[in-house]
Design a protein around this motif. Structure first.
Motif, short mmCIF file in Angstrom:
data_model
loop_
_atom_site.label_atom_id
_atom_site.label_comp_id
_atom_site.label_asym_id
_atom_site.label_seq_id
_atom_site.Cartn_x
_atom_site.Cartn_y
_atom_site.Cartn_z
N TRP A 19 0.82 -1.21 0.00
CA TRP A 19 0.00 0.00 0.00
C TRP A 19 0.85 1.26 0.00
CZ3 TRP A 19 -4.59 0.32 -1.73
CH2 TRP A 19 -5.45 -0.75 -1.64
N ILE A 20 2.02 1.23 0.64
CA ILE A 20 2.93 2.38 0.60
C ILE A 20 3.46 2.58 -0.81
CG2 ILE A 20 5.19 3.20 1.38
CD1 ILE A 20 4.53 1.97 4.12
N VAL A 21 3.79 1.51 -1.51
CA VAL A 21 4.25 1.61 -2.90
C VAL A 21 3.14 2.19 -3.79
CG1 VAL A 21 5.00 0.28 -4.92
CG2 VAL A 21 5.94 -0.23 -2.67
N VAL A 22 1.92 1.72 -3.61
CA VAL A 22 0.79 2.23 -4.39
C VAL A 22 0.55 3.70 -4.08
CG1 VAL A 22 -1.71 2.03 -4.73
CG2 VAL A 22 -0.30 -0.03 -4.67
N ALA A 23 0.59 4.07 -2.81
CA ALA A 23 0.39 5.46 -2.42
C ALA A 23 1.47 6.35 -3.00
CB ALA A 23 0.35 5.59 -0.91
N SER A 24 2.71 5.89 -2.98
CA SER A 24 3.81 6.66 -3.54
C SER A 24 3.63 6.88 -5.03
CB SER A 24 5.14 5.95 -3.27
OG SER A 24 6.20 6.61 -3.90
N SER A 25 3.16 5.86 -5.72
CA SER A 25 2.94 5.97 -7.17
C SER A 25 1.81 6.96 -7.47
CB SER A 25 2.59 4.62 -7.77
OG SER A 25 3.66 3.73 -7.60
N ILE A 30 0.14 13.65 -8.32
CA ILE A 30 -0.61 14.78 -7.77
C ILE A 30 0.29 15.85 -7.16
CG2 ILE A 30 -2.39 15.42 -6.09
CD1 ILE A 30 -3.39 12.48 -6.34
N LEU A 31 1.21 15.42 -6.31
CA LEU A 31 2.01 16.37 -5.54
C LEU A 31 3.31 16.72 -6.25
CD1 LEU A 31 1.61 14.87 -1.96
CD2 LEU A 31 0.37 16.78 -2.96
N PRO A 32 3.82 17.93 -6.01
CA PRO A 32 5.12 18.31 -6.58
C PRO A 32 6.24 17.50 -5.93
CG PRO A 32 4.31 20.03 -5.13
CD PRO A 32 3.21 19.02 -5.26
N PRO A 33 7.40 17.40 -6.58
CA PRO A 33 8.48 16.54 -6.08
C PRO A 33 9.00 16.90 -4.69
CG PRO A 33 8.94 17.25 -8.31
CD PRO A 33 7.72 17.97 -7.88
N TYR A 34 8.88 18.16 -4.27
CA TYR A 34 9.45 18.57 -2.99
C TYR A 34 8.41 18.69 -1.88
CZ TYR A 34 13.43 19.34 -5.93
OH TYR A 34 14.45 19.15 -6.81
N HIS A 35 7.25 18.13 -2.09
CA HIS A 35 6.22 18.11 -1.04
C HIS A 35 6.67 17.13 0.05
CE1 HIS A 35 2.35 17.53 0.92
NE2 HIS A 35 1.99 18.68 0.36
N PRO A 36 6.48 17.48 1.33
CA PRO A 36 6.98 16.62 2.42
C PRO A 36 6.40 15.20 2.41
CG PRO A 36 6.32 18.76 3.27
CD PRO A 36 5.94 18.74 1.83
N ILE A 44 11.08 6.03 1.59
CA ILE A 44 10.77 4.66 1.96
C ILE A 44 10.86 3.73 0.75
CG2 ILE A 44 8.95 3.12 2.81
CD1 ILE A 44 7.92 5.53 4.44
N VAL A 45 10.32 4.15 -0.39
CA VAL A 45 10.12 3.27 -1.53
C VAL A 45 11.30 3.27 -2.51
CG1 VAL A 45 8.62 2.85 -3.51
CG2 VAL A 45 7.63 3.43 -1.33
N PHE A 64 6.98 1.07 -14.81
CA PHE A 64 6.38 -0.19 -14.39
C PHE A 64 7.07 -0.77 -13.16
CE2 PHE A 64 5.21 -0.11 -18.93
CZ PHE A 64 3.85 -0.26 -18.79
N SER A 65 8.10 -0.12 -12.64
CA SER A 65 8.83 -0.68 -11.50
C SER A 65 7.97 -0.82 -10.24
CB SER A 65 10.09 0.14 -11.22
OG SER A 65 9.78 1.47 -10.94
N PRO A 66 6.99 0.07 -9.93
CA PRO A 66 6.15 -0.20 -8.77
C PRO A 66 5.33 -1.49 -8.89
CG PRO A 66 5.98 2.10 -9.36
CD PRO A 66 6.74 1.42 -10.45
N ILE A 67 4.89 -1.80 -10.09
CA ILE A 67 4.14 -3.05 -10.30
C ILE A 67 5.05 -4.24 -10.06
CG2 ILE A 67 2.91 -4.43 -12.02
CD1 ILE A 67 2.06 -1.75 -13.31
N VAL A 68 6.27 -4.16 -10.56
CA VAL A 68 7.23 -5.25 -10.37
C VAL A 68 7.55 -5.40 -8.89
CG1 VAL A 68 9.59 -6.01 -10.88
CG2 VAL A 68 8.21 -4.98 -12.68
N LEU A 69 7.75 -4.28 -8.19
CA LEU A 69 8.05 -4.34 -6.76
C LEU A 69 6.89 -4.96 -5.98
CD1 LEU A 69 9.91 -3.75 -4.38
CD2 LEU A 69 8.95 -1.43 -4.32
N CYS A 70 5.68 -4.57 -6.27
CA CYS A 70 4.51 -5.16 -5.60
C CYS A 70 4.44 -6.66 -5.85
CB CYS A 70 3.23 -4.47 -6.04
SG CYS A 70 3.02 -2.80 -5.41
N PHE A 71 4.72 -7.08 -7.06
CA PHE A 71 4.70 -8.50 -7.38
C PHE A 71 5.80 -9.25 -6.62
CE2 PHE A 71 5.98 -12.10 -10.09
CZ PHE A 71 4.79 -12.80 -10.08
N VAL A 72 6.99 -8.67 -6.55
CA VAL A 72 8.10 -9.30 -5.82
C VAL A 72 7.77 -9.41 -4.34
CG1 VAL A 72 10.51 -8.95 -5.10
CG2 VAL A 72 9.87 -8.66 -7.49
N ILE A 73 7.22 -8.37 -3.76
CA ILE A 73 6.83 -8.41 -2.35
C ILE A 73 5.79 -9.51 -2.13
CG2 ILE A 73 5.65 -7.14 -0.51
CD1 ILE A 73 6.86 -4.59 -1.77
#
Length: 88
Positions: A19-25, A30-36, A44-45, A64-73
């Motif tokens: 869920w953290i990986v999905v939220a990060s993606s 939506i958010l700019p790169p320097y948003h806290p 984290i990701v 596609f790396s978040p999809i690959v990471l979720c699959f590996v996890i």
């Protein structure tokens, strides 16, 4: 020996990290790169995504790396759970 608590913890930790990986993606759209919040999620990701990004071919603007990471996890957690179920 009963490994039910360990199996439960592996399942919970893997689901939270997915869920953290999905939220990060999603937040990256939506958010700019320097948003806290985005910086915190990236801290984290990104250590887990960067090796996958180096191995995967460039696909343009789509990452596609978040999809690959979720699959590996998911695969690793299922393997660990199967091992502990076998041992109990």
């Amino acid at each position: 020996m009963d490994f039910s608590l360990l199996i439960f913890l592996i399942n919970i930790v893997s689901q939270i990290f997915i869920w953290i990986v999905v939220a990060s993606s999603l937040v990256s759209f939506i958010l700019p790169p320097y948003h806290p919040i985005r910086e915190a999620l990236d801290r984290i990701v990104d250590p887990f995504l960067n090796p996958i990004r180096r191995m995967m071919p460039q696909t343009g603007a789509i990452d596609f790396s978040p999809i690959v990471l979720c699959f590996v996890i998911w695969v690793l957690s299922n393997i660990l759970i199967a091992i502990f179920r076998f041992l109990s």
